[in-house]
Design an enzyme around this catalytic site. Sequence first.
Site, PDB file in Angstrom:
ATOM      1  N   HIS A  72       0.838  -1.194   0.000  1.00 34.47           N
ATOM      2  CA  HIS A  72       0.000   0.000   0.000  1.00 34.47           C
ATOM      3  C   HIS A  72       0.874   1.246   0.000  1.00 34.47           C
ATOM      4  O   HIS A  72       1.728   1.410   0.867  1.00 34.47           O
ATOM      5  CB  HIS A  72      -0.903   0.027   1.239  1.00 34.47           C
ATOM      6  CG  HIS A  72      -2.087  -0.879   1.103  1.00 34.47           C
ATOM      7  ND1 HIS A  72      -3.225  -0.722   1.842  1.00 34.47           N
ATOM      8  CD2 HIS A  72      -2.313  -1.938   0.300  1.00 34.47           C
ATOM      9  CE1 HIS A  72      -4.103  -1.656   1.498  1.00 34.47           C
ATOM     10  NE2 HIS A  72      -3.566  -2.409   0.571  1.00 34.47           N
ATOM     11  N   TYR A 200      -9.491   5.263   7.360  1.00 35.41           N
ATOM     12  CA  TYR A 200      -9.620   5.655   8.771  1.00 35.41           C
ATOM     13  C   TYR A 200     -10.684   6.735   8.849  1.00 35.41           C
ATOM     14  O   TYR A 200     -10.511   7.815   8.259  1.00 35.41           O
ATOM     15  CB  TYR A 200      -8.304   6.228   9.302  1.00 35.41           C
ATOM     16  CG  TYR A 200      -7.215   5.198   9.531  1.00 35.41           C
ATOM     17  CD1 TYR A 200      -7.068   4.576  10.766  1.00 35.41           C
ATOM     18  CD2 TYR A 200      -6.327   4.841   8.516  1.00 35.41           C
ATOM     19  CE1 TYR A 200      -6.065   3.638  10.996  1.00 35.41           C
ATOM     20  CE2 TYR A 200      -5.318   3.895   8.730  1.00 35.41           C
ATOM     21  CZ  TYR A 200      -5.199   3.309   9.973  1.00 35.41           C
ATOM     22  OH  TYR A 200      -4.214   2.376  10.202  1.00 35.41           O
ATOM     23  N   PRO A 292      -4.461   0.520  18.809  1.00 33.76           N
ATOM     24  CA  PRO A 292      -4.152   0.012  17.464  1.00 33.76           C
ATOM     25  C   PRO A 292      -4.314   1.033  16.327  1.00 33.76           C
ATOM     26  O   PRO A 292      -4.058   0.690  15.173  1.00 33.76           O
ATOM     27  CB  PRO A 292      -5.136  -1.151  17.289  1.00 33.76           C
ATOM     28  CG  PRO A 292      -6.229  -0.890  18.246  1.00 33.76           C
ATOM     29  CD  PRO A 292      -5.663  -0.099  19.366  1.00 33.76           C
ATOM     30  N   LYS A 296       0.737   0.038  15.096  1.00 29.54           N
ATOM     31  CA  LYS A 296       2.134   0.070  15.513  1.00 29.54           C
ATOM     32  C   LYS A 296       2.578  -1.019  16.493  1.00 29.54           C
ATOM     33  O   LYS A 296       3.774  -1.159  16.758  1.00 29.54           O
ATOM     34  CB  LYS A 296       2.463   1.436  16.152  1.00 29.54           C
ATOM     35  CG  LYS A 296       2.475   2.576  15.148  1.00 29.54           C
ATOM     36  CD  LYS A 296       3.620   2.426  14.176  1.00 29.54           C
ATOM     37  CE  LYS A 296       3.547   3.347  13.005  1.00 29.54           C
ATOM     38  NZ  LYS A 296       3.852   2.730  11.734  1.00 29.54           N
ATOM     39  N   TYR A 384       3.741   6.630   9.735  1.00 29.32           N
ATOM     40  CA  TYR A 384       2.896   5.477   9.402  1.00 29.32           C
ATOM     41  C   TYR A 384       3.703   4.366   8.721  1.00 29.32           C
ATOM     42  O   TYR A 384       3.539   3.194   9.039  1.00 29.32           O
ATOM     43  CB  TYR A 384       1.716   5.914   8.515  1.00 29.32           C
ATOM     44  CG  TYR A 384       0.626   4.866   8.457  1.00 29.32           C
ATOM     45  CD1 TYR A 384      -0.402   4.857   9.391  1.00 29.32           C
ATOM     46  CD2 TYR A 384       0.635   3.883   7.481  1.00 29.32           C
ATOM     47  CE1 TYR A 384      -1.393   3.888   9.358  1.00 29.32           C
ATOM     48  CE2 TYR A 384      -0.354   2.907   7.436  1.00 29.32           C
ATOM     49  CZ  TYR A 384      -1.360   2.914   8.371  1.00 29.32           C
ATOM     50  OH  TYR A 384      -2.340   1.955   8.346  1.00 29.32           O
TER      51      TYR A 384
END
Length: 389
Positions: A72, A200, A292, A296, A384
């Site tokens: 991704h 998200y 979560p 990570k 990220y």
Amino acid sequence: MRTQVVIIGGGPSGLLLGQLLHKSGIDAVVLERRTREYVLTRIRAGVLERGLVDLLEQAGAADRLHNESYTHDGTVFAVNNEHFGIPFSKYIDKPVTVYGQTELTRDLYDKRESVNAQTLFNVEDVVLNNVKSNAPSVECRVAEKTIRIDCDFIAGCDGSYGVSRHNIPAEVRNEFEKIYPFGWLGVLAETKPVHEELVYANSDRGFALCSMRNQNLSRYYVQCDANDNIDNWTDTQFWDELKRRIPDQFADTLDTGPSIEKSIAKLRSFVCEPMQWGRLFLCGDAAHIVPPTGAKGLNTAASDVHYLYNALHQWYSENDHTALDKYSETALKRVWKVQRFSWWMTSTLHRFPQYSEFDLRVQRAELEFLQQSEAAQASLALNYVGLPY
Ligand code: RFL
Ligand code: PHB
């Protein structure tokens, strides 16, 4: 019985460390409280940083991942009915990899078995002895027998409810904790993911996340009450609530189906300092927990494993204890940066019961800033995809 390193816990941290040590000719025994089957029923992480993928390669356990994982280059943020993408590739030349923790753990167990490395399952009453001396040992019960394993080092990879951490005396152990007033209700379903990237979502009804494992296996989460009961949620109720929290564009094309796993996880941030005591070294969830939201937990377990493996390698190959002595300090520097990021993602995306109108406006401004500012997007992308080790 004698080995060089006793690894307590056969989750991803313990198994990865074991495999890296094995590749370097360092002998280790893994002690796991459960059965292999039980460990492989736990549905958890799904997004892997490059550092973890590199470690799996180094451990010789990345063949299936290379064939079956997805890369991704970005992610989507949604705010009620609006959404915007953050293209990681614009800011950093590292993607993330989508591959389930369950599969990664299976690969590590398969590898461990193929090289006949020793794992003891169903161990009970694990006791650590003489961790401050040069000759520590571990005692436990396996199949009704008590055994003792003498070793050079102990790696405490036994998760947040393990025994290792408690061997650091209470007067030197500092524990930092933040409990969030909500949980995540997660569903795994054999359906086509709603979007090719993760979504998200911050909605007035609370947070939601659309994730996936592969083209026919989706993972979705909705924020719920921390004390909610799984029996309160039928599959239909879950899908209806998810649809209300994501933009219409996704809700209208959401492929729903029976859940094959459904569970609630409470959210918390936790760090134990130090991560080392004498010859005991903590790795992964045994030392720290993140909510979560930034994906990570497993990735930070992997960075600990990286530091510990390299330090042990230096000790065994060059008789040099510098990196071992600095393990806690080195690992904690990265751990706290990841704590900050996970806390920020969680605070920015969830609905907190105590939030005032002021807090909500600030949260909205934070998301608008992220949408409009390349600097903010670059910061998100760097964190990220994974901070360097
Ligand atoms: P684990 O996986 O808890 O493994 C510890 C092992 O130790 C065993 N054990 C013992 N063995 C012997 N003796 C004892 N006394 C023992 N006590 C315990 C346990 O049976 C277990 O097998 O810790 P480890 O290896 O440090 O791995 C950590 C990760 O599992 C965890 O950080 C992640 O799952 C967190 N996480 C995520 N991390 C990510 O990087 N990306 C994600 O996308 C992500 N999503 C998640 C997550 C965690 C979640 N939950 C359930 C909290 C999503 C969720 C919903
Ligand atoms: C998951 O796929 O389980 C997942 C993905 C991203 C997160 C947390 C969980 O931030």
